[in-house]
Design an enzyme around this catalytic site. Sequence first.
Site, PDB file in Angstrom:
ATOM      1  N   LYS A 198     -11.525   6.808   7.261  1.00 56.01           N
ATOM      2  CA  LYS A 198     -10.469   7.781   7.563  1.00 56.01           C
ATOM      3  C   LYS A 198     -10.595   9.102   6.797  1.00 56.01           C
ATOM      4  CE  LYS A 198      -6.679   4.802   9.093  1.00 56.01           C
ATOM      5  NZ  LYS A 198      -5.281   4.449   8.872  1.00 56.01           N
ATOM      6  N   ASP A 253      -0.826   7.920  12.641  1.00 56.81           N
ATOM      7  CA  ASP A 253      -0.156   6.780  11.988  1.00 56.81           C
ATOM      8  C   ASP A 253       1.304   7.100  11.654  1.00 56.81           C
ATOM      9  OD1 ASP A 253      -2.179   4.871  11.981  1.00 56.81           O
ATOM     10  OD2 ASP A 253      -3.004   5.553  10.072  1.00 56.81           O
TER      11      ASP A 253
HETATM   12  P1  NAP Z   1      -3.788   1.892   0.649  1.00 54.62           P
HETATM   13  O1  NAP Z   1      -3.941   3.359   0.827  1.00 54.62           O
HETATM   14  O2  NAP Z   1      -4.905   1.129   0.047  1.00 54.62           O
HETATM   15  O3  NAP Z   1      -2.464   1.637  -0.239  1.00 54.62           O
HETATM   16  C1  NAP Z   1      -2.094   0.349  -0.628  1.00 54.62           C
HETATM   17  C2  NAP Z   1      -0.681   0.357  -1.215  1.00 54.62           C
HETATM   18  O4  NAP Z   1      -0.263  -0.992  -1.447  1.00 54.62           O
HETATM   19  C3  NAP Z   1      -0.574   1.068  -2.565  1.00 54.62           C
HETATM   20  O5  NAP Z   1       0.707   1.621  -2.686  1.00 54.62           O
HETATM   21  C4  NAP Z   1      -0.774  -0.104  -3.546  1.00 54.62           C
HETATM   22  O6  NAP Z   1      -0.225   0.126  -4.824  1.00 54.62           O
HETATM   23  C5  NAP Z   1       0.035  -1.169  -2.844  1.00 54.62           C
HETATM   24  N1  NAP Z   1      -0.324  -2.537  -3.227  1.00 54.62           N
HETATM   25  C6  NAP Z   1      -1.413  -3.246  -2.829  1.00 54.62           C
HETATM   26  N2  NAP Z   1      -1.366  -4.494  -3.352  1.00 54.62           N
HETATM   27  C7  NAP Z   1      -0.226  -4.576  -4.094  1.00 54.62           C
HETATM   28  C8  NAP Z   1       0.393  -5.603  -4.878  1.00 54.62           C
HETATM   29  N3  NAP Z   1      -0.169  -6.804  -4.995  1.00 54.62           N
HETATM   30  N4  NAP Z   1       1.569  -5.342  -5.487  1.00 54.62           N
HETATM   31  C9  NAP Z   1       2.153  -4.123  -5.362  1.00 54.62           C
HETATM   32  N5  NAP Z   1       1.624  -3.108  -4.631  1.00 54.62           N
HETATM   33  C10 NAP Z   1       0.448  -3.328  -4.011  1.00 54.62           C
HETATM   34  O7  NAP Z   1      -3.472   1.158   2.034  1.00 54.62           O
HETATM   35  P2  NAP Z   1      -2.677   1.726   3.296  1.00 54.62           P
HETATM   36  O8  NAP Z   1      -3.652   2.279   4.271  1.00 54.62           O
HETATM   37  O9  NAP Z   1      -1.581   2.587   2.824  1.00 54.62           O
HETATM   38  O10 NAP Z   1      -2.118   0.367   3.956  1.00 54.62           O
HETATM   39  C11 NAP Z   1      -1.100  -0.385   3.327  1.00 54.62           C
HETATM   40  C12 NAP Z   1      -0.652  -1.532   4.214  1.00 54.62           C
HETATM   41  O11 NAP Z   1      -0.144  -1.038   5.434  1.00 54.62           O
HETATM   42  C13 NAP Z   1      -1.759  -2.514   4.606  1.00 54.62           C
HETATM   43  O12 NAP Z   1      -1.236  -3.813   4.528  1.00 54.62           O
HETATM   44  C14 NAP Z   1      -2.066  -2.163   6.042  1.00 54.62           C
HETATM   45  O13 NAP Z   1      -2.500  -3.304   6.772  1.00 54.62           O
HETATM   46  C15 NAP Z   1      -0.702  -1.712   6.536  1.00 54.62           C
HETATM   47  N6  NAP Z   1      -0.818  -0.755   7.651  1.00 54.62           N
HETATM   48  C16 NAP Z   1      -0.182  -1.056   8.811  1.00 54.62           C
HETATM   49  C17 NAP Z   1      -0.264  -0.172   9.870  1.00 54.62           C
HETATM   50  C18 NAP Z   1       0.418  -0.478  11.183  1.00 54.62           C
HETATM   51  O14 NAP Z   1      -0.004   0.053  12.205  1.00 54.62           O
HETATM   52  N7  NAP Z   1       1.461  -1.281  11.185  1.00 54.62           N
HETATM   53  C19 NAP Z   1      -0.999   1.030   9.749  1.00 54.62           C
HETATM   54  C20 NAP Z   1      -1.613   1.319   8.519  1.00 54.62           C
HETATM   55  C21 NAP Z   1      -1.516   0.406   7.469  1.00 54.62           C
HETATM   56  P3  NAP Z   1      -1.149   0.705  -6.017  1.00 54.62           P
HETATM   57  O15 NAP Z   1      -1.164   2.204  -5.820  1.00 54.62           O
HETATM   58  O16 NAP Z   1      -0.428   0.284  -7.243  1.00 54.62           O
HETATM   59  O17 NAP Z   1      -2.492   0.081  -5.870  1.00 54.62           O
END
Ligand code: NAP
Length: 312
Positions: A91, A128
């Site tokens: 991305k 998104d």
């Molecule tokens: P990302 O940029 O890697 O961010 C991950 C986020 O989750 C950060 O805020 C991270 O906190 C937090 N995190 C991860 N593990 C954690 C834990 N064990 N305890 C507390 N906080 C935790 O990922 P992203 O692209 O934003 O995606 C995040 C989630 O959204 C994923 O599960 C993804 O599958 C979902 N998603 C869904 C859609 C949809 O269409 N519904 C679209 C995009 C993403 P830190 O900063 O502390 O690491």
Amino acid sequence: MEEVVVRKQDTELEEVDGEENVMMNNQRLFGVFAYPVKHSLSPLMHNAAFRAVKLEHHYQGFEIHPDLLENAVAALRTLHIGGVNVTIPHKQAIMPLLDEIDLEAQMIGAVNTVVRDEQGRLKGYNTDGAGYVQSLLAETSVQLSSAKVLLVGAGGAAKGIAVYLLKMGCPEIMITNRTTSRAEELAGQLQQYSREQSLDAQVSWLDWPEVQEGSWSANVIIQTTSIGMWPHVEESPLPKHLLHKDMIVSDIVYNPLETKLLQEAKQQGAEIHHGLGMFIYQGAIAFKYFTGVEAPVERMREVVLEKLREGG
Ligand code: NAP
């Protein structure tokens, strides 16, 4: 020039010139760049959508190793591919390889949709955040103009969502994240965006322990971390007693369809919003960019739901 024979709709054969065979009739090729791509539901969703609106296009999953992304983008141009969605891990990396990037995608710092125009120029968008907000508006009773949002998480998805919440008139966002410095950094970027766009919104950040203690008040909670995602289905970012009936609780995780946070919110009488809607609507907006045609949202939801209920 050598002639090639191409099978057309399995019933008639047509001879076409070799140079023309990449864009026959009204058919165009679209796809998703991912690594890995095996579990992507985008091909299923977009192909069902093409069929529903009687377009002859095809959507293909492309597994692109990160080292080969530049070649893949060159192939987009050469092969006249109409556009692609872009997901983990490409991305951000794809951004310098494009000709133009939409303003909100620049602000978010990530592209999830690339469209090739008639002149062969590639423009990147991020659907998104807009997809999430469309889904929230379509599927809940939210009033964005009076929403006081607690945003849990400060990653890529959180940023996209927050930008569109502000753009659509949300007056207040509080951000909390396990790594507090990221919440603080995101709050700063959003405050700047709000000022530049003359939006007059209030954006702040809260310590993770402070949030667990309940020293905040919000009428919309948006959970954007991977907490609660399969296989960690027993985890939730907030204690149940902080959830109540006068709030909307939304979780962008859609595997499982109903996370522990949503189950507990429902038990407490809150209105809940599933993550599947975000996936469907980000695809629907991309579909409109690709084809110029309104996406058949309900058909897209139906096929994806069916697949998820079968177990992905
Ligand atoms: P990302 O940029 O890697 O961010 C991950 C986020 O989750 C950060 O805020 C991270 O906190 C937090 N995190 C991860 N593990 C954690 C834990 N064990 N305890 C507390 N906080 C935790 O990922 P992203 O692209 O934003 O995606 C995040 C989630 O959204 C994923 O599960 C993804 O599958 C979902 N998603 C869904 C859609 C949809 O269409 N519904 C679209 C995009 C993403 P830190 O900063 O502390 O690491």
